[in-house]
Motif scaffolding. Structure first.
Motif, PDB file in Angstrom:
ATOM      1  N   ASP A 145     -36.131   9.863 -38.992  1.00  0.00           N
ATOM      2  CA  ASP A 145     -36.239   8.411 -39.198  1.00  0.00           C
ATOM      3  C   ASP A 145     -36.205   7.666 -37.868  1.00  0.00           C
ATOM      4  O   ASP A 145     -36.955   6.702 -37.660  1.00  0.00           O
ATOM      5  N   ALA A 146     -35.324   8.083 -36.960  1.00  0.00           N
ATOM      6  CA  ALA A 146     -35.239   7.431 -35.652  1.00  0.00           C
ATOM      7  C   ALA A 146     -36.528   7.611 -34.867  1.00  0.00           C
ATOM      8  O   ALA A 146     -37.011   6.679 -34.209  1.00  0.00           O
ATOM      9  N   LEU A 147     -37.097   8.817 -34.951  1.00  0.00           N
ATOM     10  CA  LEU A 147     -38.340   9.067 -34.214  1.00  0.00           C
ATOM     11  C   LEU A 147     -39.496   8.268 -34.808  1.00  0.00           C
ATOM     12  O   LEU A 147     -40.351   7.756 -34.075  1.00  0.00           O
ATOM     13  N   VAL A 148     -39.536   8.152 -36.138  1.00  0.00           N
ATOM     14  CA  VAL A 148     -40.556   7.320 -36.783  1.00  0.00           C
ATOM     15  C   VAL A 148     -40.416   5.865 -36.340  1.00  0.00           C
ATOM     16  O   VAL A 148     -41.406   5.171 -36.075  1.00  0.00           O
ATOM     17  N   THR A 149     -39.184   5.377 -36.265  1.00  0.00           N
ATOM     18  CA  THR A 149     -38.950   3.997 -35.815  1.00  0.00           C
ATOM     19  C   THR A 149     -39.471   3.794 -34.394  1.00  0.00           C
ATOM     20  O   THR A 149     -40.124   2.785 -34.096  1.00  0.00           O
ATOM     21  N   LEU A 150     -39.175   4.741 -33.509  1.00  0.00           N
ATOM     22  CA  LEU A 150     -39.653   4.648 -32.135  1.00  0.00           C
ATOM     23  C   LEU A 150     -41.173   4.696 -32.069  1.00  0.00           C
ATOM     24  O   LEU A 150     -41.794   3.908 -31.348  1.00  0.00           O
ATOM     25  N   GLU A 151     -41.773   5.594 -32.851  1.00  0.00           N
ATOM     26  CA  GLU A 151     -43.236   5.687 -32.807  1.00  0.00           C
ATOM     27  C   GLU A 151     -43.896   4.433 -33.358  1.00  0.00           C
ATOM     28  O   GLU A 151     -44.923   3.993 -32.863  1.00  0.00           O
ATOM     29  N   ALA A 152     -43.317   3.855 -34.403  1.00  0.00           N
ATOM     30  CA  ALA A 152     -43.877   2.613 -34.949  1.00  0.00           C
ATOM     31  C   ALA A 152     -43.863   1.506 -33.894  1.00  0.00           C
ATOM     32  O   ALA A 152     -44.826   0.745 -33.754  1.00  0.00           O
ATOM     33  N   PHE A 153     -42.763   1.437 -33.135  1.00  0.00           N
ATOM     34  CA  PHE A 153     -42.676   0.427 -32.071  1.00  0.00           C
ATOM     35  C   PHE A 153     -43.712   0.694 -30.973  1.00  0.00           C
ATOM     36  O   PHE A 153     -44.421  -0.213 -30.535  1.00  0.00           O
ATOM     37  N   VAL A 154     -43.802   1.965 -30.538  1.00  0.00           N
ATOM     38  CA  VAL A 154     -44.776   2.314 -29.506  1.00  0.00           C
ATOM     39  C   VAL A 154     -46.191   2.040 -29.996  1.00  0.00           C
ATOM     40  O   VAL A 154     -47.042   1.541 -29.258  1.00  0.00           O
ATOM     41  N   GLY A 155     -46.462   2.364 -31.264  1.00  0.00           N
ATOM     42  CA  GLY A 155     -47.793   2.113 -31.812  1.00  0.00           C
ATOM     43  C   GLY A 155     -48.150   0.639 -31.820  1.00  0.00           C
ATOM     44  O   GLY A 155     -49.264   0.256 -31.477  1.00  0.00           O
ATOM     45  N   LEU A 156     -47.194  -0.212 -32.214  1.00  0.00           N
ATOM     46  CA  LEU A 156     -47.446  -1.655 -32.208  1.00  0.00           C
ATOM     47  C   LEU A 156     -47.746  -2.157 -30.799  1.00  0.00           C
ATOM     48  O   LEU A 156     -48.668  -2.958 -30.584  1.00  0.00           O
ATOM     49  N   MET A 157     -46.955  -1.692 -29.829  1.00  0.00           N
ATOM     50  CA  MET A 157     -47.171  -2.116 -28.447  1.00  0.00           C
ATOM     51  C   MET A 157     -48.511  -1.617 -27.920  1.00  0.00           C
ATOM     52  O   MET A 157     -49.247  -2.357 -27.253  1.00  0.00           O
ATOM     53  N   ALA A 158     -48.851  -0.363 -28.221  1.00  0.00           N
ATOM     54  CA  ALA A 158     -50.107   0.201 -27.728  1.00  0.00           C
ATOM     55  C   ALA A 158     -51.307  -0.532 -28.317  1.00  0.00           C
ATOM     56  O   ALA A 158     -52.265  -0.849 -27.608  1.00  0.00           O
ATOM     57  N   VAL A 159     -51.254  -0.801 -29.621  1.00  0.00           N
ATOM     58  CA  VAL A 159     -52.365  -1.519 -30.260  1.00  0.00           C
ATOM     59  C   VAL A 159     -52.501  -2.916 -29.666  1.00  0.00           C
ATOM     60  O   VAL A 159     -53.614  -3.397 -29.393  1.00  0.00           O
ATOM     61  N   ALA A 160     -51.375  -3.587 -29.434  1.00  0.00           N
ATOM     62  CA  ALA A 160     -51.427  -4.933 -28.849  1.00  0.00           C
ATOM     63  C   ALA A 160     -52.014  -4.897 -27.442  1.00  0.00           C
ATOM     64  O   ALA A 160     -52.833  -5.756 -27.074  1.00  0.00           O
ATOM     65  N   LEU A 161     -51.614  -3.892 -26.642  1.00  0.00           N
ATOM     66  CA  LEU A 161     -52.114  -3.798 -25.272  1.00  0.00           C
ATOM     67  C   LEU A 161     -53.605  -3.519 -25.248  1.00  0.00           C
ATOM     68  O   LEU A 161     -54.356  -4.148 -24.486  1.00  0.00           O
ATOM     69  N   VAL A 162     -54.054  -2.575 -26.063  1.00  0.00           N
ATOM     70  CA  VAL A 162     -55.486  -2.245 -26.077  1.00  0.00           C
ATOM     71  C   VAL A 162     -56.296  -3.420 -26.613  1.00  0.00           C
ATOM     72  O   VAL A 162     -57.374  -3.741 -26.091  1.00  0.00           O
ATOM     73  N   THR A 163     -55.791  -4.099 -27.647  1.00  0.00           N
ATOM     74  CA  THR A 163     -56.494  -5.267 -28.176  1.00  0.00           C
ATOM     75  C   THR A 163     -56.600  -6.367 -27.125  1.00  0.00           C
ATOM     76  O   THR A 163     -57.657  -6.974 -26.952  1.00  0.00           O
ATOM     77  N   GLY A 164     -55.484  -6.616 -26.420  1.00  0.00           N
ATOM     78  CA  GLY A 164     -55.522  -7.623 -25.361  1.00  0.00           C
ATOM     79  C   GLY A 164     -56.475  -7.254 -24.245  1.00  0.00           C
ATOM     80  O   GLY A 164     -57.191  -8.110 -23.713  1.00  0.00           O
TER      81      GLY A 164
END
Length: 318
Positions: free
Chosen positions: A128-147
């Motif tokens: 669960d902790a690793l899923v939480t971390l990956e969800a956060f990293v995924g949100l940041m990565a998508v935002a960075l690539v979109t920007g």
């Protein structure tokens, strides 16, 4: 034209070197035809690489390749994490180690992309902790690539096309040094300004230093630019080119440095373009062919004729 002189007439040359540094004295060219400088800066270290500007200036192919590599790399990293947590960390895990790793990888893809098929889910606190971390990293990565995609699309670019040759052609009873350009995009440019500087070596032998002569142009600015523009430097008594033959320009490593500034009417952003012409790219006693044609009764410019020249005095081609 007459033979060479020790110094051209007219205004004195600029004593500075236009910011190009005296070290350029040994180089055959300042600018490439695409406007890039021939010299490089080395020894700056990793601090010189700003990720934003590197990604912004990167070509589209390498940009997408790097984005895909980062996407796969992050998913592989998290897949390793799920696999190392053991077979009890996620539900419905295969028995074999390789199959379990592939299942962990595709679970990472689903988590990273917020797809969530639902048949595999974490069943341990560490997962669960690793899923939480990956969800956060995924949100940041998508935002960075979109920007970054938005920044790349919104960045002002130009396709100002310069003629392959500059020419010395008849002009108003005398001669003129000419080059021409056209907007290679369907969008419009306005307030186009040109600056042309001639670099000439002066002095005897290898110690000859370059001097820079800003050239007086027939017109330095055009407000509207719907067709093509022939930039003309009249070879009058004030011109530093007057009296120099084709052989003189070769002997003195002549180079025309051209800078264009304009405004893109669609984005209202500034546009900058550079190019240069060496002596071998300046044709004497030649003139440009006309680019203007009629299409269904309307005036048009045929960009395919941008580089076409003819001997001076020869009739225009249809």
């Amino acid at each position: 034209m007459s033979g060479p002189r020790a110094r051209p007439p007219g205004p004195a040359p600029r004593e500075d070197d236009l910011g190009l540094s005296g070290a350029y004295e040994t180089e055959p060219r300042f600018l490439r035809r695409d406007g890039q400088f021939t010299a490089r800066r080395i020894g700056l270290g990793w601090a010189a690489y700003d990720p934003y500007t590197v990604l912004l200036g990167m070509r589209w192919g390498p940009f997408f390749a790097l984005s895909l590599a980062a996407y796969l790399g992050l998913n592989l990293l998290f897949a390793c994490g799920y696999w190392l947590l053991g077979p009890g960390a996620l539900s419905e895990q295969p028995v074999g180690a390789a199959e379990r790793f592939m299942a962990a990888f595709f679970f990472s893809v689903q988590t990273f992309g917020t797809i969530g098929f639902g048949h595999v889910y974490p069943v341990a606190l560490a997962a669960d902790a690793l899923v939480t971390l990956e969800a956060f990293v995924g949100l940041m990565a998508v935002a960075l690539v979109t920007g970054m995609l938005f920044a790349r699309f919104s960045r002002p670019t130009h396709r100002l096309l310069f003629s392959r040759w500059a020419v010395v052609a008849p002009y108003q009873g005398g001669q003129g040094l000419m080059l021409r350009l056209v907007n290679g995009r369907h969008s419009n440019l306005s307030d186009v300004q040109a600056e042309v500087v001639l670099a000439l070596r002066e002095g005897p032998g290898p110690a000859a230093k370059r001097h820079f002569y800003p050239l007086k142009l027939e017109r330095t600015r055009v407000t509207l630019f719907p067709l093509a523009w022939t930039v003309v430097h009249p070879l009058d008594h004030e011109s530093p080119v007057a009296g120099l033959s084709e052989a003189d320009l070769h002997a003195r490593d002549a180079e025309l440095l051209v800078v264009l500034r304009a405004t893109d009417e669609t984005s209202q952003q500034p546009v900058l373009a550079r190019t240069s012409y060496q002596a071998r790219e300046i044709l004497f006693d030649h003139a440009f062919e006309s680019m203007y044609v009629r299409v269904q009764g309307a005036l048009a410019v045929d960009v395919r004729r941008l580089h076409d020249t003819r001997p001076a005095g020869a009739p225009q081609q249809n």
